[in-house]
Design a protein around this motif. Structure first.
Motif, PDB file in Angstrom:
ATOM      1  N   GLY A   1      32.310  28.796  45.838  1.00  6.79           N
ATOM      2  CA  GLY A   1      32.756  27.776  45.644  1.00  6.79           C
ATOM      3  C   GLY A   1      33.670  28.492  45.076  1.00  6.79           C
ATOM      4  O   GLY A   1      35.015  27.452  45.726  1.00  6.79           O
ATOM      5  N   GLU A   2      33.968  29.593  45.123  1.00  7.64           N
ATOM      6  CA  GLU A   2      35.523  29.593  43.858  1.00  7.64           C
ATOM      7  C   GLU A   2      36.353  30.117  45.869  1.00  7.64           C
ATOM      8  O   GLU A   2      35.990  30.540  46.340  1.00  7.64           O
ATOM      9  CB  GLU A   2      35.326  31.194  43.381  1.00  7.64           C
ATOM     10  N   ASP A   3      37.557  30.308  45.425  1.00  4.90           N
ATOM     11  CA  ASP A   3      38.360  30.865  46.420  1.00  4.90           C
ATOM     12  C   ASP A   3      38.462  32.245  46.878  1.00  4.90           C
ATOM     13  O   ASP A   3      37.744  32.709  45.910  1.00  4.90           O
ATOM     14  CB  ASP A   3      40.490  30.742  45.940  1.00  4.90           C
ATOM     15  N   GLU A   4      38.467  32.266  48.394  1.00  7.52           N
ATOM     16  CA  GLU A   4      38.517  34.315  48.452  1.00  7.52           C
ATOM     17  C   GLU A   4      39.093  35.231  47.603  1.00  7.52           C
ATOM     18  O   GLU A   4      38.202  35.750  46.927  1.00  7.52           O
ATOM     19  CB  GLU A   4      39.330  34.355  50.000  1.00  7.52           C
ATOM     20  N   ARG A   5      40.419  34.450  47.005  1.00  6.44           N
ATOM     21  CA  ARG A   5      40.502  35.307  46.143  1.00  6.44           C
ATOM     22  C   ARG A   5      40.088  34.872  44.550  1.00  6.44           C
ATOM     23  O   ARG A   5      41.154  36.134  44.352  1.00  6.44           O
ATOM     24  CB  ARG A   5      42.332  36.132  46.112  1.00  6.44           C
ATOM     25  N   ALA A   6      39.419  34.601  43.945  1.00  5.19           N
ATOM     26  CA  ALA A   6      39.381  34.789  42.612  1.00  5.19           C
ATOM     27  C   ALA A   6      38.923  35.861  42.226  1.00  5.19           C
ATOM     28  O   ALA A   6      38.858  35.817  40.706  1.00  5.19           O
ATOM     29  CB  ALA A   6      38.697  34.071  43.408  1.00  5.19           C
ATOM     30  N   GLY A   7      38.753  36.968  42.603  1.00  6.49           N
ATOM     31  CA  GLY A   7      37.662  37.916  42.409  1.00  6.49           C
ATOM     32  C   GLY A   7      38.714  38.565  42.260  1.00  6.49           C
ATOM     33  O   GLY A   7      38.444  39.815  41.603  1.00  6.49           O
TER      34      GLY A   7
END
Length: 268
Positions: free
Chosen positions: A221-227
């Protein structure tokens, strides 16, 4: 750093808007074909992320002369990223131009020059040293007129309004974003359908892979670049920010650091 050579074509704002309006209706493959015939000095700039790998495969499928690749080796990439760079070059046969931080060949060299964990102490100086300066050196040495990037609007942050084509203010460098309108799902589907080499970390929950110290897997559920740069409001490493602002900030901070050292030494 000397200024970049002017691009083959100069576009005013109205022309650029018209070009973007037309290119937005084209497929990524058509955008790549347009870029090939429009610009001399065309390079792909990639850290071998999913979008960059798609572009490399699309270029190869066009069966034209391979577009040379610029890879900025920050010296802090995951081993999996470096392995992918080798595998991708072996498969597609492009000329690979690797640029590293100035006067550094290893992480040890970088730590000796800048101190330990510079990214934690001053991320602006770090970004300039590991990406911005090496990239500018690459553009100058290779006479780069235009670069293909893997940036997409779906990556959000500073990229949410990304055009297909942009011209960097002050340098004239043309940046072409063939996958600007694609989602991560489209990228992933292309990778799998065409058996394109990709970073092994994608199978471990990562979606966007940068330096090892500032990248983590993405939760459901996190955005693609949340990491990337978790816990901060940072969305770009500096490579696609205002070059002159980045350079000015770098110079100012280095001067402040040197002044601090001098004061400490005199007090001692």
């Amino acid at each position: 750093m000397p200024s970049l050579a002017a691009p083959v074509l100069q576009f005013d704002e109205a022309q650029l808007a018209h070009i973007n309006q037309r290119l937005a209706q084209m497929t990524p493959e058509q955008v790549l074909s347009w870029a090939r015939v429009t610009f001399d000095g065309l390079f792909q700039e990639t850290a071998f992320g999913p979008s960059g790998n798609v572009i490399t495969d699309m270029l190869h499928a066009q069966q034209a002369a391979a577009v040379p690749v610029i890879f900025i080796d920050t010296l802090h990439h995951f081993d999996e990223t470096l392995d992918l760079a080798r595998r991708s070059q072996a498969r597609y046969g492009f000329a690979l131009h690797t640029f590293r931080p100035e006067a550094c060949e290893t992480r040890g060299d970088f730590a000796a020059k800048h101190g330990d964990e510079l990214w934690a102490r001053d991320d602006v100086v770090y970004d300039y040293a590991v990406k911005v300066e090496p990239a500018r050196r690459a553009y100058e040495q290779l006479a780069v007129r235009a670069v293909l990037t893997g940036r997409r609007r779906s990556q959000k942050g500073d990229r949410a309004q990304l055009p297909v084509v942009e011209i960097e203010k002050g340098t004239g460098l043309v940046k072409i974003n063939p996958l600007a309108t694609w989602s991560f799902q489209q990228v992933w589907a292309y990778l799998r359908a065409n058996e394109v080499p990709y970073n092994a970390l994608l199978d471990c929950g990562y979606k966007s892979v940068g330096d090892y110290h500032s990248t983590r897997p993405v939760a459901e559920g996190e955005d693609e670049r949340a990491g990337r740069w978790a816990g901060s409001n940072k969305t770009e490493c500096g490579l696609h920010k205002d070059y002159f602002a980045m350079r000015a900030a770098f110079v100012a901070r280095k001067k402040a650091q040197e002044a601090g050292v001098a004061v400490a030494a005199s007090a001692a």
